[in-house]
Write a protein that holds these residues in place. Structure first.
Motif, PDB file in Angstrom:
ATOM      1  N   ASP A 229       0.826  -1.197   0.000  1.00 47.71           N
ATOM      2  CA  ASP A 229       0.000   0.000   0.000  1.00 47.71           C
ATOM      3  C   ASP A 229       0.863   1.251   0.000  1.00 47.71           C
ATOM      4  O   ASP A 229       1.903   1.306   0.656  1.00 47.71           O
ATOM      5  CB  ASP A 229      -0.905   0.044   1.234  1.00 47.71           C
ATOM      6  N   ARG A 230       0.390   2.250  -0.742  1.00 47.08           N
ATOM      7  CA  ARG A 230       1.011   3.569  -0.698  1.00 47.08           C
ATOM      8  C   ARG A 230      -0.054   4.548  -0.215  1.00 47.08           C
ATOM      9  O   ARG A 230      -1.137   4.633  -0.793  1.00 47.08           O
ATOM     10  CB  ARG A 230       1.506   3.979  -2.084  1.00 47.08           C
ATOM     11  N   ASN A 231       0.245   5.286   0.843  1.00 48.14           N
ATOM     12  CA  ASN A 231      -0.723   6.217   1.422  1.00 48.14           C
ATOM     13  C   ASN A 231      -0.348   7.648   1.060  1.00 48.14           C
ATOM     14  O   ASN A 231       0.806   8.056   1.180  1.00 48.14           O
ATOM     15  CB  ASN A 231      -0.767   6.069   2.940  1.00 48.14           C
ATOM     16  N   ILE A 232      -1.349   8.404   0.600  1.00 49.92           N
ATOM     17  CA  ILE A 232      -1.177   9.820   0.296  1.00 49.92           C
ATOM     18  C   ILE A 232      -2.208  10.579   1.121  1.00 49.92           C
ATOM     19  O   ILE A 232      -3.405  10.308   1.032  1.00 49.92           O
ATOM     20  CB  ILE A 232      -1.381  10.107  -1.204  1.00 49.92           C
ATOM     21  N   GLY A 233      -1.782  11.527   1.912  1.00 46.28           N
ATOM     22  CA  GLY A 233      -2.693  12.236   2.791  1.00 46.28           C
ATOM     23  C   GLY A 233      -3.328  13.450   2.148  1.00 46.28           C
ATOM     24  O   GLY A 233      -2.793  14.049   1.219  1.00 46.28           O
ATOM     25  N   ASN A 234      -4.513  13.814   2.655  1.00 44.93           N
ATOM     26  CA  ASN A 234      -5.207  15.060   2.287  1.00 44.93           C
ATOM     27  C   ASN A 234      -5.523  15.173   0.800  1.00 44.93           C
ATOM     28  O   ASN A 234      -5.480  16.259   0.223  1.00 44.93           O
ATOM     29  CB  ASN A 234      -4.378  16.271   2.720  1.00 44.93           C
ATOM     30  N   VAL A 235      -5.868  14.066   0.168  1.00 44.71           N
ATOM     31  CA  VAL A 235      -6.187  14.094  -1.261  1.00 44.71           C
ATOM     32  C   VAL A 235      -7.599  14.645  -1.461  1.00 44.71           C
ATOM     33  O   VAL A 235      -8.563  14.204  -0.827  1.00 44.71           O
ATOM     34  CB  VAL A 235      -6.056  12.692  -1.886  1.00 44.71           C
TER      35      VAL A 235
END
Length: 976
Positions: A229-235
């Motif tokens: 998994d790759r997490n990207i915040g505040n999308v």
């Protein structure tokens, strides 16, 4: 006759706050003496199940569907291998109490919310939602994420949670179709597969109680091959390109820290910043080839209502970035003063990528709280082009309304396309020309089902407008080659050449017995076409329908060719062009003037076409094949209802349904030639346990105007030829096309015909047609002729016939009640009974005044025929003015919050009848709208209606409420 969409006064009721539920006391299940099987009654309804959300994987090897009981038990998701293997059953929990049988739609690739099953495009994976408790018990690998219940839409911020009962916590499950391994994700708001099938994108739910702005949330990119998994915040927003190789996204963070537009290459993990600033980014859009990106970025001053946006675009986008273009309205000499580029209309690319279509909106000062008016008042003014009630219903849409405009990407040149007069411009596929709709001269006209407008060719490069048609209400869009615009006016079909400016009348040769106009439509408006089959690939013709056949109409106006060679008219079969691939749907323009808002598909007449087919007299259905120069040939043509085709994307495997009066519409597997058909679901095997109708018969009759009509008659269980039976008549407009429909037991405010058949009734559904200005008289004529024909054939006992109608047929049944003694009992639901008062009331669901539906719409009083210039006619056609003539016991159902037919219409009718000494009952349901939605109320009415008919048609004892009424002090107790 053609199977029309039954336009209705009905509006689906949403939300109800009923009185305390009445404890229903339905009859116990018993055996039919004539069949030895169980008699169907209300107690049995909960067992029946409905199939929903059917979808198929691209390779045709898997299908998904939901199975939902009417009541009790649990809904389940079924994942079924279509070649071999065991079906996977996933519990979805108890079905919704007020929406028995409802199921989310399924699909492939880009999922909707997390509720619908969705297959990846490579057919290796499927996602679906399951309750947390069920998810914990399923086999497979687990992912331990936690979060609040899902909400929202894919690629955007999740929507605010709906008020009311908190839904059960759910998890998204990702299943490997080859191994059966399951990975679970909690707190998912939306999900979608990448177009290449390599990744699953999960937008996570925002914390409960979070403010609507900023709208950013965690985005998880799940690698389907590695499980990483790759997490990207505040999308804020996100979208893959068409190849699935690049993921573009915006950041919407607190204090706007880190806001911008970014491109991620999932294969390498590299991220490229396209833009970053202390602004809000919105309207993220790829072009059709996945090589260019557009977005809006702006800020809102506290003193202004609208955000001030700048348009950003990048072409030749790769993992390393792209060529940047910036359109700043403040620096454009042609951009209108005191306007903004609005985020209410997302940018849309032209097909060739040379232009971006945007929406502009007038700027206004924000009214300070200290200066706002405290009173709550709606000012209804005679100059209002749109009445206040419609404005109230449409207020959110009106606040987001924009005018269309275009920006040339290479130069940044701006062109305003729309205005307050021309709020809609439909852009042709080539992006160089459009068609503008100017309805300013006709706003406020009384209309129904469509309003008039003038139409203009709009040059996208300059904004220049050239009018080519005035006062048109029937339009059929732009051709895929961007050259022609099709419309109807004055019973002629016109094609306007957007290139040369000439307008052609299609096939003016007067071919005998050929009319593209649906003259069976008996409304007082501009009659529509029978339909458009599509545009030919060579750009020389458009396919049009008459009542039966398919014609190729040359766009130069020369003589049309009957492609189906008259087979349709000779055999009374209605042929229509279709496609199992689902690519034959016509497009249409939107109010914001964006991109490819037209159908871009064409028909190659050198290759076989697929036709849907419906026997207008036999009620047979099926599919035929049409080859150039040959008569159509049947692929499948049977005495049942065949439809609901869903074809796999990459093979010729198809799913479809078939049904008859005693065959539930299960799902079947076949191919495009309908070979090797195999039933793949069995939702209701219990049908064999019950005494069912002994068969259905088509009844032919001719009304006093010489129109040849039909009705469908269902025989009672255990029918004995020659014996006369009680009969319940249920109707609307054209209903004989339901001849092969399965009567599914379920809760509603209409009689369940299968129940009445099981209990010894004939049920009859006759067709209705109308003479303008005589809706009630026409209904009386049709009904009398139809019912007397059934009596003459020896089926019905003439002294034991009941009538039911709801909404529009509620009006008709009330009129028949006041003008006929043919029936022994009548039930009328939500009936307009006083056309004088109805004319000026509101259709509250939409806010419209009922003047249009009364004159040119469903009621059909006639264009410009009003209560003020035709008072006597309105009185003659209003049931309430003839209550003194009633000789039949009757019952009216009306929800007190009805948004389609005002509650007073039913109330005043019953009160007038009561004053005249007639036997009338009003079943008034507080909190209910046009249709009953509360389950207890549905059951209550179902029981009372059947007790009413059983008493008057079968001689059964009348319950106490029917004999004496129900005092308020006794309300809420058992039905007795």
């Amino acid at each position: 006759m053609v199977r029309p969409v039954l336009r209705s006064l009905c509006a689906v009721a949403i939300g109800a706050f009923p009185f305390a539920p009445i404890v229903a006391q339905p009859a116990a299940t018993s055996a039919s003496p004539s069949t030895g099987k169980k008699v169907l009654n209300l107690d049995d309804y909960g067992r029946w199940q409905r199939i929903g959300g059917t979808t198929i994987s691209a390779n045709g090897r898997w299908m998904a569907y939901t199975l939902t009981p009417n009541e009790g038990g649990e809904a389940t998701l079924r994942l079924k291998p279509l070649e071999s293997g065991d079906e996977v059953v996933v519990s979805l929990g108890a079905p919704p109490a007020l929406r028995a049988g409802a199921a989310p739609a399924g699909g492939r690739g880009a999922g909707g919310g997390v509720g619908a099953p969705s297959f990846s495009d490579d057919s290796k994976w499927v996602t679906y939602t399951a309750p947390v408790a069920a998810a914990r018990g399923a086999a497979g690998a687990a992912n331990g994420r936690n979060g609040p219940p899902p909400s929202g839409q894919p690629g955007r911020a999740p929507a605010p949670a709906a008020t009311g009962t908190t839904p059960p916590a759910t998890r998204l499950e990702l299943r490997n179709l080859a191994t059966g391994a399951v990975t679970r994700f909690a707190g998912v708001a939306s999900s979608s597969f990448s177009p290449n099938g390599k990744y699953l994108v999960l937008r996570m739910s925002r914390p409960a109680g979070a403010a609507p702005t900023p709208a950013g949330a965690d985005l998880v990119l799940h690698d389907l091959a590695t499980g990483m998994d790759r997490n990207i915040g505040n999308v804020g927003q996100f979208a893959f390109n068409t190849a699935g190789t690049l993921l573009a996204y915006t950041i919407d963070a607190p204090e706007k820290l880190g806001n911008g537009v970014f491109v991620l290459d999932p294969a390498t993990g590299s991220t490229q910043t396209l833009a970053a600033s202390n602004a809000d980014f919105d309207g993220l859009a790829w072009n059709s080839t996945g090589t260019a990106i557009a977005v809006l970025a702006g800020t809102k001053a506290t003193t202004q209502k609208q955000r001030v946006n700048t348009l950003y675009a990048w072409t030749n986008v790769t993992a390393n970035g792209g060529t940047h273009m910036l359109f700043d309205p403040a620096k454009s000499a042609t951009f209108p003063r005191d306007f903004v580029v609005s985020e209410c209309s997302a940018p849309r690319w032209s097909r060739d990528g040379s232009r971006l279509f945007i929406g502009i909106k007038g700027q206004e000062p924000e009214v300070a709280a200290a200066d706002s008016i405290k009173a709550n008042v709606d000012v209804w003014h005679y100059n209002d082009a749109t009445v206040q009630s419609v404005q109230i219903v449409q207020i959110a849409q009106l606040r987001r309304a924009t005018w269309p405009a275009a920006v040339t990407v290479s130069s940044g040149a701006f062109v305003q396309l729309g205005s307050d007069d021309m709020r809609t411009v439909t852009v042709a596929p080539n992006g160089a020309v459009g068609v503008g709709r100017d309805d300013s001269a006709y706003r406020g006209e009384i209309a129904w089902g469509g309003s008039r407008a003038d139409y203009y060719k709009v040059d996208i490069a300059t904004g220049q407008r050239t009018r080519f048609a005035t006062g048109v209400s029937r339009t059929y869009g732009i051709s895929p080659d961007s050259r022609w615009y099709l419309y109807v006016q004055g019973k002629d079909t016109w094609a306007h050449d957007l290139t040369t400016g000439r307008t052609v009348t299609l096939d003016a040769s007067g071919t005998p017995r050929r009319s593209y106009i649906n003259e069976d439509d008996d409304h007082a408006y501009e009659l529509p076409l029978w339909g458009v089959g599509g545009w030919t690939r060579d750009g020389k013709a458009v396919l049009l329908y008459d009542k039966y056949d398919v014609w190729s109409a040359p766009l130069d106006g020369s003589k049309a060719v009957n492609l189906t060679q008259g087979v349709g008219r000779v055999q009374q079969i209605q042929f229509r062009v279709t496609s199992f691939d689902g690519n034959d749907a016509a497009g249409g323009g939107g109010p914001r003037g964006g991109g490819n808002a037209v159908d871009t598909t064409t028909l190659d007449l050198s290759k076989p076409l697929t036709l849907s087919a419906y026997g207008t007299r036999t009620k047979k259905t099926g599919y035929w094949s049409l080859s150039a120069g040959k008569a159509p040939q049947a692929i499948v043509w049977e005495d049942r209802n065949i439809g609901g085709v869903i074809k796999a994307d990459s093979t010729d495997v198809m799913l479809y349904t078939q049904q008859t009066f005693d065959e539930y519409p299960n799902v079947w597997r076949t191919n495009t030639r309908f070979e090797n058909r195999q039933r793949v679901t069995d939702a209701n095997p219990i049908v064999s346990e019950y005494a069912w109708s002994a068969g259905k018969i088509l009844i032919d009759y001719t009304n006093s105007r010489g129109e040849k009509l039909q009705g469908t008659l269902a025989l009672p269980a255990g029918y004995v030829p020659g014996k006369q039976y009680p009969m319940l008549v249920s109707f609307y407009e054209i209903v004989s096309n339901t001849h092969h429909n399965f009567s599914q037991p379920g809760y509603s405010n209409s009689p369940q015909l299968s129940t009445y058949n099981s209990n010894g009734y004939l049920t009859f559904q006759p067709d209705m047609t109308y003479k303008i200005g005589r809706p009630g008289t026409s209904a009386l004529d049709n009904m009398t002729t139809a019912v007397k024909k059934v009596i003459a054939l020896g089926y019905a006992d003439p002294k034991r016939i009941g009538l039911h109608g709801h909404s529009w047929s509620g009006y008709q049944s009330a009129f028949i009640l006041t003008h006929s003694n043919l029936f022994a009992a009548v039930v009328s639901g939500a009936p307009p009974t006083n056309l004088l008062s109805f004319y000026n009331t509101l259709y509250k669901s939409s806010g419209t005044v009922q003047q249009g539906i009364t004159t040119v719409g469903q009621v059909r009083m006639g264009k410009n025929v009003t209560p003020f210039n035709s008072t006597k006619l309105y009185i003659e056609q209003s049931p309430i003015f003839s209550v003194d003539r009633i000789v039949t016991p009757f019952m009216v159902l009306h929800g007190m919050e009805d948004g389609a037919v005002d509650y007073t219409e039913g109330l005043q009718f019953v009160n007038a009848a009561r004053a005249a000494g007639k036997q009338g009952i009003l079943l008034s349901y507080p909190g209910e709208a046009h249709n009953l939605v509360n389950r207890d109320n549905q059951k209550d009415f179902t029981i009372r209606m059947k007790q009413f008919f059983d008493h008057y048609l079968k001689g059964e004892s009348a319950p106490q409420w029917l004999r004496e009424g129900l005092p308020q002090v006794n309300k809420g107790g058992p039905i007795k």
